[in-house]
Write a protein that holds these residues in place. Structure first.
Motif, PDB file in Angstrom:
ATOM      1  N   ARG A  45      55.614  29.874  16.800  1.00 53.20           N
ATOM      2  CA  ARG A  45      56.503  28.853  16.235  1.00 53.20           C
ATOM      3  C   ARG A  45      55.891  27.453  16.197  1.00 53.20           C
ATOM      4  O   ARG A  45      56.584  26.434  16.371  1.00 53.20           O
ATOM      5  CB  ARG A  45      57.829  28.800  17.026  1.00 53.20           C
ATOM      6  CG  ARG A  45      58.585  30.121  17.044  1.00 53.20           C
ATOM      7  CD  ARG A  45      59.200  30.442  15.674  1.00 53.20           C
ATOM      8  NE  ARG A  45      59.931  31.728  15.697  1.00 53.20           N
ATOM      9  CZ  ARG A  45      59.427  32.847  15.196  1.00 53.20           C
ATOM     10  NH1 ARG A  45      58.189  32.848  14.644  1.00 53.20           N
ATOM     11  NH2 ARG A  45      60.112  33.980  15.228  1.00 53.20           N
ATOM     12  N   ARG A  46      54.558  27.393  15.985  1.00 53.77           N
ATOM     13  CA  ARG A  46      53.930  26.075  15.861  1.00 53.77           C
ATOM     14  C   ARG A  46      52.583  26.202  15.166  1.00 53.77           C
ATOM     15  O   ARG A  46      52.015  27.289  15.083  1.00 53.77           O
ATOM     16  CB  ARG A  46      53.739  25.434  17.244  1.00 53.77           C
ATOM     17  CG  ARG A  46      52.755  26.155  18.164  1.00 53.77           C
ATOM     18  CD  ARG A  46      52.545  25.405  19.467  1.00 53.77           C
ATOM     19  NE  ARG A  46      51.710  26.092  20.436  1.00 53.77           N
ATOM     20  CZ  ARG A  46      50.347  26.040  20.423  1.00 53.77           C
ATOM     21  NH1 ARG A  46      49.720  25.383  19.424  1.00 53.77           N
ATOM     22  NH2 ARG A  46      49.653  26.689  21.338  1.00 53.77           N
ATOM     23  N   TRP A  47      52.088  25.056  14.693  1.00 52.56           N
ATOM     24  CA  TRP A  47      50.736  24.970  14.129  1.00 52.56           C
ATOM     25  C   TRP A  47      49.738  25.017  15.285  1.00 52.56           C
ATOM     26  O   TRP A  47      50.082  24.684  16.421  1.00 52.56           O
ATOM     27  CB  TRP A  47      50.562  23.649  13.374  1.00 52.56           C
ATOM     28  CG  TRP A  47      51.393  23.517  12.143  1.00 52.56           C
ATOM     29  CD1 TRP A  47      52.749  23.315  12.083  1.00 52.56           C
ATOM     30  CD2 TRP A  47      50.933  23.548  10.793  1.00 52.56           C
ATOM     31  NE1 TRP A  47      53.158  23.234  10.759  1.00 52.56           N
ATOM     32  CE2 TRP A  47      52.058  23.358   9.948  1.00 52.56           C
ATOM     33  CE3 TRP A  47      49.669  23.696  10.188  1.00 52.56           C
ATOM     34  CZ2 TRP A  47      51.966  23.331   8.560  1.00 52.56           C
ATOM     35  CZ3 TRP A  47      49.571  23.653   8.811  1.00 52.56           C
ATOM     36  CH2 TRP A  47      50.710  23.477   8.006  1.00 52.56           C
ATOM     37  N   ALA A  74      58.256  24.253   7.838  1.00 48.60           N
ATOM     38  CA  ALA A  74      59.271  25.189   8.352  1.00 48.60           C
ATOM     39  C   ALA A  74      58.813  26.631   8.162  1.00 48.60           C
ATOM     40  O   ALA A  74      59.009  27.490   9.037  1.00 48.60           O
ATOM     41  CB  ALA A  74      60.603  24.950   7.640  1.00 48.60           C
ATOM     42  N   TRP A  75      58.159  26.890   7.029  1.00 45.19           N
ATOM     43  CA  TRP A  75      57.674  28.255   6.772  1.00 45.19           C
ATOM     44  C   TRP A  75      56.629  28.660   7.800  1.00 45.19           C
ATOM     45  O   TRP A  75      56.681  29.742   8.390  1.00 45.19           O
ATOM     46  CB  TRP A  75      57.074  28.352   5.361  1.00 45.19           C
ATOM     47  CG  TRP A  75      56.422  29.682   5.119  1.00 45.19           C
ATOM     48  CD1 TRP A  75      57.044  30.868   4.866  1.00 45.19           C
ATOM     49  CD2 TRP A  75      55.009  29.965   5.156  1.00 45.19           C
ATOM     50  NE1 TRP A  75      56.105  31.882   4.735  1.00 45.19           N
ATOM     51  CE2 TRP A  75      54.860  31.350   4.906  1.00 45.19           C
ATOM     52  CE3 TRP A  75      53.870  29.179   5.372  1.00 45.19           C
ATOM     53  CZ2 TRP A  75      53.610  31.976   4.873  1.00 45.19           C
ATOM     54  CZ3 TRP A  75      52.624  29.787   5.334  1.00 45.19           C
ATOM     55  CH2 TRP A  75      52.506  31.169   5.081  1.00 45.19           C
ATOM     56  N   LYS A  98      56.175  27.505  10.821  1.00 47.91           N
ATOM     57  CA  LYS A  98      56.786  27.674  12.158  1.00 47.91           C
ATOM     58  C   LYS A  98      57.636  28.929  12.225  1.00 47.91           C
ATOM     59  O   LYS A  98      57.659  29.635  13.236  1.00 47.91           O
ATOM     60  CB  LYS A  98      57.606  26.435  12.510  1.00 47.91           C
ATOM     61  CG  LYS A  98      56.724  25.229  12.811  1.00 47.91           C
ATOM     62  CD  LYS A  98      57.530  23.945  12.941  1.00 47.91           C
ATOM     63  CE  LYS A  98      56.597  22.782  13.300  1.00 47.91           C
ATOM     64  NZ  LYS A  98      57.297  21.466  13.216  1.00 47.91           N
ATOM     65  N   GLY A  99      58.291  29.284  11.084  1.00 50.11           N
ATOM     66  CA  GLY A  99      59.094  30.501  11.090  1.00 50.11           C
ATOM     67  C   GLY A  99      58.249  31.761  11.024  1.00 50.11           C
ATOM     68  O   GLY A  99      58.582  32.780  11.627  1.00 50.11           O
ATOM     69  N   ARG A 100      57.109  31.670  10.341  1.00 53.50           N
ATOM     70  CA  ARG A 100      56.255  32.856  10.095  1.00 53.50           C
ATOM     71  C   ARG A 100      55.330  33.127  11.277  1.00 53.50           C
ATOM     72  O   ARG A 100      54.755  34.194  11.398  1.00 53.50           O
ATOM     73  CB  ARG A 100      55.459  32.565   8.822  1.00 53.50           C
ATOM     74  CG  ARG A 100      54.514  33.635   8.345  1.00 53.50           C
ATOM     75  CD  ARG A 100      55.210  34.851   7.772  1.00 53.50           C
ATOM     76  NE  ARG A 100      54.237  35.810   7.268  1.00 53.50           N
ATOM     77  CZ  ARG A 100      53.428  36.531   8.034  1.00 53.50           C
ATOM     78  NH1 ARG A 100      53.506  36.405   9.372  1.00 53.50           N
ATOM     79  NH2 ARG A 100      52.573  37.384   7.510  1.00 53.50           N
ATOM     80  N   THR A 101      55.149  32.108  12.136  1.00 56.96           N
ATOM     81  CA  THR A 101      54.218  32.231  13.269  1.00 56.96           C
ATOM     82  C   THR A 101      54.982  32.577  14.537  1.00 56.96           C
ATOM     83  O   THR A 101      55.884  31.825  14.931  1.00 56.96           O
ATOM     84  CB  THR A 101      53.446  30.905  13.471  1.00 56.96           C
ATOM     85  OG1 THR A 101      52.803  30.546  12.236  1.00 56.96           O
ATOM     86  CG2 THR A 101      52.387  31.047  14.566  1.00 56.96           C
ATOM     87  N   PRO A 102      54.647  33.698  15.198  1.00 59.70           N
ATOM     88  CA  PRO A 102      55.366  34.055  16.437  1.00 59.70           C
ATOM     89  C   PRO A 102      55.393  32.929  17.462  1.00 59.70           C
ATOM     90  O   PRO A 102      56.394  32.748  18.149  1.00 59.70           O
ATOM     91  CB  PRO A 102      54.576  35.260  16.947  1.00 59.70           C
ATOM     92  CG  PRO A 102      54.040  35.903  15.704  1.00 59.70           C
ATOM     93  CD  PRO A 102      53.725  34.762  14.782  1.00 59.70           C
TER      94      PRO A 102
END
Ligand code: GCO
Length: 255
Positions: A217-219, A208-209, A211-215
């Motif tokens: 929203r994914r790996w 979740a971190w 996905k939340g921290r990445t603009p």
């Protein structure tokens, strides 16, 4: 004309740690752009299996089995390539491990092992490749950094220090090898779906971190790094050196 700049036909690329993970993705990307690739790893069976799979895809693949922390093995590997008349035009210093433990509990031996594999190997393998590239007046060195080349995360200090070193080693290589026709650059992957990150991906809070921290929203997927690797391996980047390019979904650029 412009696409020809990215054509690696006639070039040979050595990718360390390439029987799986990001290294395998780099090898497949470079092979797909026309390069002959030399896979490297320490496990002969895994290396041969990876080579067979890639040959099955129609790629031109060799293998060179050596431990990137063993200088004698590195010297012997390059001597064997010399004897075979195999010239390394492109080196991807990808080999690396992760070791997650707080520094207060971290053994010095574990610290040193990460630095040996993730940083010193790039210097030793890079030096041996660059000696030969310099003799030909051209070459590409691509070091694999990380978001931790810029930012620290708790519990991965030796990895962070090594990847910070990779960023500065890349600049040092650019400084010393520019007049020899060699460009040295780095790729900074974001949080990628790899075996190394399996524990993180399977941790709901960490997932979740990320996905939340990445603009985006994914790996990231390993194959999403191939284009940057092809660019840095090709004539398209002949006046680019000392740079680190982040392929991280935007993570390093935002709070
Ligand atoms: C970790 C991860 C990271 C990623 C990558 C990010 O434990 O935080 O392993 O190090 O693998 O390096 O760029």
């Amino acid at each position: 004309m412009s696409l020809a700049l990215f054509d690696l036909t006639g070039k040979t690329a050595l990718i360390t740690g390439s029987s799986r993970g990001l290294g395998r993705a780099f090898a497949e990307g470079l092979a797909g752009a026309g390069a002959r690739v030399i896979l490297n790893g320490v496990d002969p069976a895994r290396l041969d299996a990876a080579a067979a799979e890639m040959q099955g895809q129609g790629f031109d693949v060799l293998t060179s089995c050596f431990d990137v922390t063993d200088e004698d093995q590195i010297l012997a590997a390059f001597a064997e390539l010399d004897e075979q008349g195999v010239e390394v035009d492109i080196l991807v210093n990808n080999a690396g491990i992760q070791f997650r433990k707080p520094m207060l509990e971290l053994a010095t031996a574990d610290w040193q092992r990460v630095l040996d594999i993730n940083l010193t190997s790039a210097f030793v393998v890079g030096r041996e490749a660059a000696k030969r590239m310099a003799a030909r007046g051209r070459g590409k060195v691509i070091n694999i950094g990380s978001l931790t080349s810029e930012l620290a995360r708790a519990t991965v200090a030796p990895y962070t220090v090594a990847k910070g070193g990779i960023k500065m080693l890349t600049k040092a290589m650019a400084a010393e090898w520019g007049d020899k026709g060699i460009q040295a650059n780095a790729i900074g992957p974001g949080y990628m779906v790899t075996d190394m990150n399996e524990a993180l991906i399977n941790n709901p809070d960490f997932d979740a971190w990320v996905k939340g921290r990445t603009p985006m929203r994914r790996w990231g997927l390993p194959q999403e790094l191939a284009g940057t690797c092809i660019y840095l391996a090709s004539d398209a980047s002949n006046y680019v050196s000392g740079q680190i390019i982040y392929a991280d979904g935007g993570m390093i650029s935002v709070l």
